[in-house]
Each structure stands twice: as C-alpha cells, then as structure tokens.
Design a protein around this motif. Structure first.
Motif, short mmCIF file in Angstrom:
data_model
loop_
_atom_site.label_atom_id
_atom_site.label_comp_id
_atom_site.label_asym_id
_atom_site.label_seq_id
_atom_site.Cartn_x
_atom_site.Cartn_y
_atom_site.Cartn_z
N UNK A 146 0.81 -1.24 0.12
CA UNK A 146 0.01 -0.09 -0.11
C UNK A 146 0.99 1.26 0.04
N UNK A 147 1.71 1.44 0.89
CA UNK A 147 2.66 2.59 1.09
C UNK A 147 3.55 2.71 0.00
N UNK A 148 4.06 1.70 -0.53
CA UNK A 148 4.91 1.78 -1.84
C UNK A 148 4.12 2.29 -2.95
N UNK A 149 2.67 1.88 -3.26
CA UNK A 149 2.09 2.40 -4.14
C UNK A 149 1.50 3.89 -3.86
N UNK A 150 1.03 4.21 -2.61
CA UNK A 150 0.12 5.33 -2.31
C UNK A 150 1.23 6.74 -2.25
#
Lengths: 280, 292
Positions: free
Chosen positions: A59-63
């Motif tokens: 999630x963090x990598x994408x967001x």
C-alpha cells in the motif's frame, strides 16, 4: 582502573546504569513500535496487534509513489556527496597544508553553517533559489544540502590530511612525479580511507536532512524524509500502518548506509571529530 | 637590482598553487551561504510596507510572534541541560567499559534517523494506548493514561531521544580524551571519587562540556518537525522556526520570514557566545598527560 567498593558508589553505579538502560529500552521500544505497527492488521488498545500482515508495505509503496521518491532521494544524495567530496577534499588539502593570511576567517566561514540553525540560512537561501527559478527542482535541493555537507567534509578531512607526512609528497617530487601522478599515485591512496569515511557520513546525514530539503523540495524533488513528514503531518488521511511502513522503508534505507559507514568510522565520529587515537 | 620575485614573496607568506585549491570551496560557500545571508539581511530590512525596521517592529510587538522566542528557549534550555546532566555520569561509566561499541551504535541510531522518524515513532509509543502509558499503568505508577503527545512533553521527549545520544557521544569523546593516569595520580594521593570528579575531571572537562552544550543547544533550538508533529504547533510548542516557516512559506512574505530567521540566529548565537565566554573563565590546557 580504579574501583570503589563503598556502598554509596555501588548505589550510584547502579543508578547510572539503570538510567542508561532505561533510555536504551525506551529508544528501542520507539523504533520497535514503528516496526510492529507497520506489520499490524489492527492494533487498538492491546499490547500487541491482533494479527500480522505485509500488505501495508505494498500500500505505502504505491500510495506514496515510493519507487520514484527513493530514486530521487538517491540521485540527490549521491550528487551532494560527489560535489561536496570533490570540492571538500581539495579545499581541505589547501587548509591542511598551507598557512596563509586570512586562513582563520576561511575556517570560520566553514564553521558557521554548523553553528547557525539551518532555518536561519535556509530561508534566505530558499528565497534566492526560488527567485532564480531553482526552487522545487532537483538542483535546488542539491544546492541547499551542500551548505552543511561541504563544511562537514572539510572539517573531517583537515585532521586526516594533516596526519599524512608532507615529506612523502616531497619525496615523490624528488623522484620526478608530476602534479597529476603525485595526486593519483601518492595522495589518493593515502586519502582514500578518510574520504570514504567522510563521504559515508555525509551520505547518512543528507538522507536524514529534513529542514533544508523541506524548504525547497517540490513535488518531483522530494526525498524520503520529506515524504515521510508530509505523511505523518496528514495522518488520519491514511492508515497509520501505511505511514509506519513508509517509516520502516526510510529506516532501512538509512540504516543500510549507517552500517556501511560504521565499518570505517566509530559511532562517536558521526556527531564529533573524535580524537580517539588514545583509546585502547 | 631586484628583490625576490612576486611569486617567491607570496610563497613565503604561504600563498602558492596549493593555496589556490581553497578557492572552489570558498566560491561554493560564497554563493550558497554568504550571498544568500547578505541578501537575507537586506531582504529583512526592505519590508513590503513601512520603515526599514517594520518587520522587526511587527515581530516584537505581536505576542503571538515574540512569544515564540520564550517557547523555544523553554523547550531547548531544559532539554539541553537535562541531556548534558545525563550524559556526563553515563559517559563516565561507559568510559570504563571495554566493549562500548554496541551501546554507542544503538545510541547513534536516533541521531542518524532524525527527528521526523523519531516523532512518528513517539506518536505511537507515547500515545494513550502506547507501550509507555501501558507500562506505567502495569507497574502501578499511573491510574489512567497521561497525554504525552500533541503538547509540550511530546516535543520534550523527542528532543531527549535525539539530543541525549548526541550529547552523550560528544561527551564520551571528550572523557576518553583525558589521560587515565591523571585519575590514578589523584587516587594515589588519596582523593575520593567525588573529589576526583569535582577537582580533577570537571575542570578538565569544562571546555569540552561548553562545546557540547553549544552544539546540543543548537540542535534543540532549531527544533522544527517534531514541534509540528508531536507538539501543539499553534500553542505551547509554537517555536520560532515554525513562526519563520509560516511567514516565509505560508504567508509568502519572505521578507518577514527572513527577519524572523535572523532573530532566531541572533538569539541562538547570543547564548552560544555567552556559554563559550563563560568557558574562558576556566582552565584551558592539555588533558592528555605527558605525551602531549
């Protein structure tokens, strides 16, 4: 070594160690809290989370678009290290080898950025950078980061160069070495350990340098630590686990270089030009 | 009849080709530090409207603004003193340890990770359901959780976590620089531990401690991200760097922002100069024993 056997000094020793232990415990707990939360499915009102997951990292990598942020971070950091390394070593060499009128003023010039709060010179410099159109750009961030890192390289390198015997250079001259071969064959090999240490220290400090980068970073020139700040600042918008996952990514990035740096320098040198030759 | 050439005369004063190598570094600093600084000074005395001192007059007539100086000092001074007070005894014990490396490596972590990461961690750790409050309740020290984030104490904790290791590592480097033979001599002559510390170590350490105090204070005084993230940026922890940042980048008044930044630098340098001035009243000399 002198040891006192009295009950008073035993108590005192115990108190000092307890205090140190308590601090280390809290410090490790702060870092552990981030790591634990980043793997938590849900963590509310209990000692440990209800379950474990790795999905926050995806999630963090994408967001937060971390792939581009990480690339930009390393581009900026390596550019800063390269420029401050080349300019710093050359300047430090002159300062270490020659005594000339005005030297004290020049040394003071390199000391000042380390004594003045970053925002005091950061805000005028950011204003100038925005006016010449460099605000928010890659080079703006590089330039503002040079201000503390160049003096740092110089101040680390001066004592290192001073302890290299100038007679070695004189001997090379006697045997007919030109300036170039003197530099490549004599100085560079001797300077390499010190340079490596200084540059790794600058690298670690630049990755973590928040205040200055924050002033001029634009959307395409954000480093990891600035993105982390914005994420924490706007917490509530995203799951706290996602923010902590990003914090862990930042931590791993920094610690990788820190571990590498610690192969060449002692931890004390990260904060000070330690005079540790006497340590046995 | 001619004297030595210009080149020889310059070389005798220490100026030759090697000296010129200092120029690139000086040029970078002139462009990125000196020029912006002078520009900033001029910028701060050319306000949008009013007399040349209008920015400073505005800053010192608005309680919301000049109060930030006190708020910053109220955070930075106690934290720095506490950090130093903790660092000295612990450094004295660690000095005797044979394997310091693990401890110093752990302590260097918060310094390298920086205040943003520490602030993020403390938000979880010190929160009402965090491990800190839970432990205190478990040990019966507290009845109910205390509020430690988004107020003065949150920022205080973050400055302690990053500032203590910094002060400690600096102090340690000074303490290990004192020849142990000096202490042994004092012990042989019958000095008690307290006397050895007060009469022998402390005087030797004072110059180093003054420098440590200054560097630790510079860091604490420049507190910015943790005051926003962990503190009450509109209230008790509205430190001067927040005021400067808001003026320059939120109200887009770089003239005012620069003025506040300069006030910030002046206040900090006044304290640094005062501490370094006090230092000169103490003993200054070798602490390394006979080898020099």
């Amino acid at each position: 070594m002198i040891r006192d056997k009295g009950i008073g000094s035993k108590l005192w020793r115990f108190a000092v160690w307890a205090l140190a232990g308590l601090f280390v415990l809290n410090l490790l707990a702060v870092m552990a809290a981030v790591v634990v939360n980043s793997f938590a499915t849900r963590w509310l009102g209990t000692w440990m989370p209800a379950g474990w997951t790795t999905r926050w990292y995806f999630d963090a990598w994408r967001e937060f678009q971390l792939s581009s942020v990480v690339i930009v971070t390393f581009q900026i950091v390596f550019t800063v290290v390269l420029i401050s390394g080349v300019v710093g070593v050359v300047t430090a060499y002159a300062l270490a080898r020659r005594d000339f009128p005005g030297k004290r003023a020049i040394v003071l010039l390199f000391l000042l950025p380390l004594l003045i709060p970053p925002l005091t010179y950061g805000i005028p410099l950011a204003t100038v950078l925005y006016q010449v159109g460099l605000g928010g750009t890659f080079w703006g961030v590089v330039f503002i980061n040079l201000v503390p890192s160049l003096p740092f390289v110089i101040l680390v390198m001066i004592p290192f160069i001073e302890q290299i015997d100038p007679r070695i250079e004189a001997a090379a001259r006697v045997f007919g070495a030109g300036t170039w071969s003197l530099f490549v064959r004599i100085l560079l090999p001797l300077l390499l350990p010190g340079m490596l240490a200084a540059l790794l220290l600058v690298l670690v400090r630049t990755i973590a340098m928040f205040e200055l980068t924050f002033l001029v970073a634009g959307p395409t020139s954000q480093t990891l630590v600035v993105s982390l700040y914005y994420a924490v600042f706007a917490s509530g918008v995203r799951a706290s686990q996602s923010i902590d996952a990003m914090a862990v990514i930042y931590m791993v990035t920094t610690l990788f270089w820190l571990v590498l740096a610690l192969q060449f320098v002692s931890p004390t040198q990260i904060v000070a030009r330690a005079k540790q030759q006497q340590a046995t | 009849m001619s004297g030595p050439s210009l080149r020889t005369r310059l070389a005798a004063r220490g100026i030759d080709g090697t000296t010129l190598l200092v120029l690139p570094g000086v040029a970078v600093m002139a462009a990125l530090f000196v020029y912006p600084f002078l520009y900033g000074i001029v910028d701060s005395i050319t306000p949008r409207e009013g007399a040349w001192y209008a920015n400073y007059a505005r800053f010192f007539s608005d309680r919301f603004q000049y109060g930030t100086i006190a708020a910053t000092l109220w955070l930075a001074l106690p934290v720095t003193i506490l950090n130093l007070a903790l660092a000295v005894p612990i450094a004295f014990r660690v000095r005797l340890m044979s394997r310091q490396r693990l401890l110093t490596t752990i302590l260097v972590l918060p310094v390298t990770l920086g205040t943003v990461f520490v602030a993020d961690g403390l938000l979880t750790f010190l929160g009402p359901q965090g491990w800190f409050n839970r432990s205190l309740i478990l040990f019966g020290i507290l009845e109910s959780p205390v509020k430690l984030t988004n107020n003065y104490w949150g920022v205080f904790a973050s400055l302690l976590i990053t500032g203590f290791p910094f002060a400690f590592l600096l102090t340690l480097s000074y303490v290990t620089g004192i020849d142990p033979a000096i202490e042994q001599a004092a012990a042989t002559l019958g000095a008690s531990p307290r006397q050895r510390f007060v009469r022998v170590f402390l005087p030797l350490l004072v110059p180093g401690l003054a420098v440590t105090f200054c560097l630790a204070f510079v860091q604490a005084f420049a507190v910015f991200p943790s005051a926003v993230l962990l503190g009450a940026p509109a209230g008790a922890t509205r430190v001067i760097s927040i005021a400067a940042y808001q003026a320059a980048f939120e109200q887009y008044d770089h003239s005012m922002g620069t003025a506040i930044a300069i006030v910030m630098g002046v206040v900090e340098l006044l304290i640094v100069v005062a501490v370094l001035g006090l230092r000169s009243l103490f003993y200054r000399g070798p602490a390394g024993g006979t080898k020099g």
